[in-house]
Design an enzyme around this catalytic site. Structure first.
Site, PDB file in Angstrom:
ATOM      1  N   LYS B  97     -12.531  -6.370  31.588  1.00  0.00           N
ATOM      2  CA  LYS B  97     -11.415  -5.730  32.202  1.00  0.00           C
ATOM      3  C   LYS B  97     -10.931  -5.307  30.787  1.00  0.00           C
ATOM      4  O   LYS B  97     -10.371  -6.112  29.827  1.00  0.00           O
ATOM      5  CB  LYS B  97     -10.495  -6.963  32.698  1.00  0.00           C
ATOM      6  CG  LYS B  97      -9.078  -6.068  33.176  1.00  0.00           C
ATOM      7  CD  LYS B  97      -8.123  -7.062  33.607  1.00  0.00           C
ATOM      8  CE  LYS B  97      -6.661  -6.372  33.725  1.00  0.00           C
ATOM      9  NZ  LYS B  97      -5.522  -7.159  33.964  1.00  0.00           N
ATOM     10  N   GLY B 158       3.373  -8.986  34.719  1.00  0.00           N
ATOM     11  CA  GLY B 158       4.296 -10.159  34.992  1.00  0.00           C
ATOM     12  C   GLY B 158       5.696  -9.848  35.360  1.00  0.00           C
ATOM     13  O   GLY B 158       6.487 -10.784  35.125  1.00  0.00           O
ATOM     14  N   ALA B 184      -1.159  -5.749  38.039  1.00  0.00           N
ATOM     15  CA  ALA B 184      -0.051  -6.066  37.187  1.00  0.00           C
ATOM     16  C   ALA B 184       1.475  -5.637  38.096  1.00  0.00           C
ATOM     17  O   ALA B 184       1.424  -4.556  38.722  1.00  0.00           O
ATOM     18  CB  ALA B 184       0.116  -5.109  36.190  1.00  0.00           C
TER      19      ALA B 184
END
Lengths: 69, 257
Positions: B97, B158, B184
């Site tokens: 990733k 986050g 995300a």
């Protein structure tokens, strides 16, 4: 005195350097099976730790997987 | 339901999970299981020599889960390539990733360095899943250099803000010939469902599960939301309209006017 730069920090060896990367990792009491090393920018896989000689002034990175997204 | 195909692999689950921020390796492992995920992301970091703690890999069954190392912490293409090679040497797997995030406040991915790194990694035989801003042009360029997916962000990593980039995500999904994994910022199962409803092939969730009061319960909630969203997408959504459209018959009322 001989030194190694391990993960960015200088570590001094008053007696003698460990002979191989495997010896160094054992001395540091790190579980070797799950780590990967880079010696002066060259990747060393854990199968080769025992064959990799450690010499004065080398830059050694010891990395492993951590939680991440 | 039809499978998710990435590169040469097929997956039943469309929920990828990250392994960061869990209170313990035990809870992480239970949450991955509960999520029904088949792909889990991990990060590569220096060993803390003074305090080498529990090895987290011992808590992930490698026969059951595909380990997807990320290049988090990389600030440019060179650092990302270096991390990818270390990860490949450590795991023997060539999946990565790709994350290049020079900005520490919003952790937004650098499009130029990401494209540069993707090209190098694809040429070196890696299966590259790049984390990108929701930029349709960049997504096409990455696809053109041979990435296995594109992973556009819903909102900053986050942040739990949900699909702030929805309009751009819809364009990426419309144009992509590789799987689109929305990554995300998905803070709630409803956010994940929304991403799947608009046609994302999969989603990646970490923080929302890891820091929930009950991570295992939240993992189950996300699993169901992803399945529901996918089913809704396949079922074909009814169109929106400004005016009401009666669901009940407009004839046969119990009056005479």
């Amino acid at each position: 005195m001989e030194t190694l730069i391990i993960n960015g920090n200088e570590k001094q060896f008053p007696d003698a350097l460990p002979d191989t990367l495997a010896d160094l990792i054992e001395q540091l009491e790190v579980e070797s099976k799950t780590i990967i090393a880079e010696v002066d920018g060259r990747i060393v896989e854990c199968d080769n730790f025992g064959k990799t000689k450690v010499t004065n002034g080398q830059k050694i990175e010891l990395v492993r997987f951590m939680g991440g997204g | 339901m039809e499978k998710l195909c990435i590169a040469d692999r097929q997956f039943d689950s469309r929920l990828l999970v990250g392994t960061g921020k869990f209170a313990s390796n035990q809870i992480m492992s239970q949450a991955i299981e509960a999520a029904g995920s088949e792909i889990v992301t991990v990060a590569l970091r220096r060993v803390d020599i003074e305090n080498p703690d529990d090895d987290m890999l011992a808590h992930i069954d490698r026969d059951k889960y595909l380990l997807l190392p990320n290049t988090s912490g990389a600030r440019d293409a060179d650092e990302a390539v270096r991390l990818s090679k270390l990860a490949r040497a450590a795991t023997g797997i060539k999946w990565v990733k790709l994350e290049v995030t020079p900005d520490p406040y919003y952790l937004l991915p650098d499009p130029i360095e990401t494209l540069k790194a993707a090209e190098i990694l694809v040429n070196e035989g890696f299966i590259v899943l790049p984390y990108i801003n929701a930029d349709p042009i960049l997504a096409k360029k990455l696809e053109d250099v041979g990435t296995a997916t594109v992973m556009p962000l819903a909102s900053p990593i986050g942040s739990n803000q949900g699909l702030k980039t929805r309009a751009a995500l819809e364009i990426i999904i419309e144009q992509a010939n590789v799987p689109v994994v929305v990554d995300a910022g998905l803070g709630l199962p409803s956010h994940a469902a929304e991403a799947m409803e608009i046609g994302a092939d999969a989603v990646l969730v970490n923080t929302a599960i890891a820091i929930a009061a009950e991570p295992v319960q939240m993992a189950i909630a996300f699993k169901k939301a992803v399945q529901a969203g996918r089913l809704a997408y396949l079922a074909g959504a009814a169109a929106q309209s400004k005016q009401a459209n009666a669901s009940s018959p407009l004839t046969g009322f119990l009056r005479n006017d």
